[in-house]
Scaffold this active site. Structure first.
Site, mmCIF file in Angstrom:
data_model
loop_
_atom_site.group_PDB
_atom_site.id
_atom_site.type_symbol
_atom_site.label_atom_id
_atom_site.label_comp_id
_atom_site.label_asym_id
_atom_site.label_seq_id
_atom_site.Cartn_x
_atom_site.Cartn_y
_atom_site.Cartn_z
ATOM 1 N N CYS A 89 4.533 4.174 2.747
ATOM 2 C CA CYS A 89 3.184 3.318 1.912
ATOM 3 C C CYS A 89 3.329 4.509 0.893
ATOM 4 C CB CYS A 89 3.207 2.579 1.866
ATOM 5 S SG CYS A 89 3.687 1.403 2.931
ATOM 6 N N ARG A 213 -3.309 -14.756 -7.563
ATOM 7 C CA ARG A 213 -2.962 -16.841 -7.028
ATOM 8 C C ARG A 213 -4.771 -17.033 -7.213
ATOM 9 N NH1 ARG A 213 0.940 -15.185 -2.769
ATOM 10 N NH2 ARG A 213 -1.301 -15.575 -1.255
ATOM 11 N N HIS A 345 2.726 -4.744 -3.273
ATOM 12 C CA HIS A 345 2.832 -3.557 -2.857
ATOM 13 C C HIS A 345 4.417 -3.066 -2.644
ATOM 14 C CE1 HIS A 345 2.013 -0.254 0.643
ATOM 15 N NE2 HIS A 345 2.276 -0.880 1.756
ATOM 16 N N CYS A 375 -2.532 3.362 4.708
ATOM 17 C CA CYS A 375 -1.886 3.561 6.367
ATOM 18 C C CYS A 375 -0.299 3.941 5.521
ATOM 19 C CB CYS A 375 -2.276 2.436 6.601
ATOM 20 S SG CYS A 375 -1.670 0.714 5.859
ATOM 21 N N GLY A 377 4.302 4.592 7.239
ATOM 22 C CA GLY A 377 4.698 4.335 8.802
ATOM 23 C C GLY A 377 4.670 5.475 8.982
#
Length: 389
Positions: A89, A213, A345, A375, A377
């Site tokens: 990420c 939203r 993301h 954060c 992986g």
């Protein structure tokens, strides 16, 4: 002494899964944002020493070094190289770190850092379906047992370790949407977003982030079922959205910026890495932030804006609990325009998307220092401090 400065930062809108950007090949999405850097700055792309491009699922349409393919698709000269990197990420935040290191070392004079992910077209985890498991039966199992790391399960573990309730996660997530909607209405994203035209989408142009939203409420959030454990607290509503997007930053040195007539926005003040337990996976932003503060000589209260990636609501809430100790000023400065829960993301693009948001926010509000962490992986994290110029 050489430094590393950001002179432009742009991104596409973030598209929902199977939304307005799903018809755009990730090479073309990347090429579109690369062309926008040239349009905005007037640079000769032939001067670019490298394009460092984050991408997580490097398979199918995103394989064969998408950085090089994209810059050629953008019409840049054959002489410009490109490299694709994967730090999960944090891939495009790592792109910025590599670019900054190369500039300071004298390996680069002008470089592009960024990334892309089309999760509609190349599903998350697609690269892991090709040939076997990345977790070896001997080395991995011998150390961690019969455990296959999973970010959703890690989020449940974080929530349990920090005592975070379902209501706390949902309340945080609702605020993310509210902040993103308010930022859209206030025009915060206008300078950073490059709309994707209908010639690329094959339908309507995409001009705004599709995942935000409006008018949500806690009752609707509470109706969602747990996603990873029957009695769990993590749901689709308090996790980041699967998305499509690209983002890029043009970087150089202060001296080269003057030579080219470019105006620096911010300097890369500090760039660090940290790692922690790869099974829980999501806690490394905490030691990464501490390391960045220690190395920079700055205090937490000297940072005016924080971007902590909202992979799951549990991540920034645990970060706040460990580092801020109830400091409402830090909480107010965290993800002021919303985060990945609301915006989305797109994995390989998210680091650059967050940094683009942060540097524009610093410029708009005169904030000297901003800190970004996320954060990744394998239980890793990047942390970057930018200084406004």
């Amino acid at each position: 002494m050489r430094d590393a400065v950001i002179v432009e930062a742009v991104r596409t809108p973030v598209g929902k899964r199977n939304g307005g950007l799903s018809g755009v090949h990730p090479v073309d999405l990347s090429a579109h944002i690369l062309r926008s850097l040239v349009d905005r700055t007037g640079i000769d792309p032939g001067l670019v020493d490298d394009v460092i491009w984050g991408c997580v699922s490097q398979v199918g349409e995103q394989t064969s070094d998408i950085a090089r393919t994209a810059l050629l698709a953008a019409g840049w000269p054959d002489s410009v190289p490109g490299v694709s990197i994967d730090r999960q990420c944090g891939s495009s935040q790592q792109s910025v770190h590599f670019a900054a290191a190369g500039l300071i070392a004298g390996q680069y004079d002008l470089v592009v850092a960024g990334g892309v992910e089309s999760m509609s077209r190349v599903p998350m985890g697609a690269s892991g379906q090709v040939a076997g498991s990345p977790f070896s039966a001997s080395g991995w199992t011998g150390r961690y047992g019969e455990v296959t790391p999973h970010q959703g399960v890690g989020a449940e573990m974080v929530a349990q370790q920090w005592g975070l309730s379902r209501t706390q996660l949902d309340e945080y997530s609702l605020r993310s949407h509210e902040k993103a909607a308010a930022a859209q209405d206030a025009g915060w994203f206008d300078d950073q977003i490059v709309p994707v035209p209908e010639e690329l989408t094959g339908g309507e142009p995409v001009q705004v982030d599709e995942g935000v939203r409006r008018g949500g409420n806690l009752a609707a959030m509470a109706s969602l079922r747990p996603a990873f454990a029957a009695d769990g607290v993590v749901t689709a509503g308090n996790a980041s959205q699967i998305s499509d997007g690209a983002a890029a930053l043009l970087m150089t040195t202060s001296d080269k910026a003057r030579e080219l007539g470019l105006t620096p926005l911010a300097r890369v003040h500090t760039a660090v890495l940290a790692a922690a337990d790869p099974v829980i996976m999501l806690t490394a932003p905490i030691p990464a932030t501490r390391k960045a503060l220690q190395r920079s000589g700055l205090r937490l209260d000297e940072i005016g804006v924080f971007e902590v990636n909202e992979a799951f609501a549990a991540v920034p809430l645990a970060w706040l609990a460990d580092l801020a100790g109830g400091d409402t000023g830090v909480e107010k400065a965290l993800n002021p325009g919303g985060g990945a829960i609301a915006i989305g993301h797109p994995l390989g693009a998210s680091g650059a998307r967050l940094m683009t948001a942060m540097v524009h926010h610093q410029r708009a509000f005169g904030i000297r220092y901003g800190l970004q962490t996320m954060c990744e992986g394998g239980g890793q994290a990047n942390a970057t401090i930018l200084e406004l110029l």
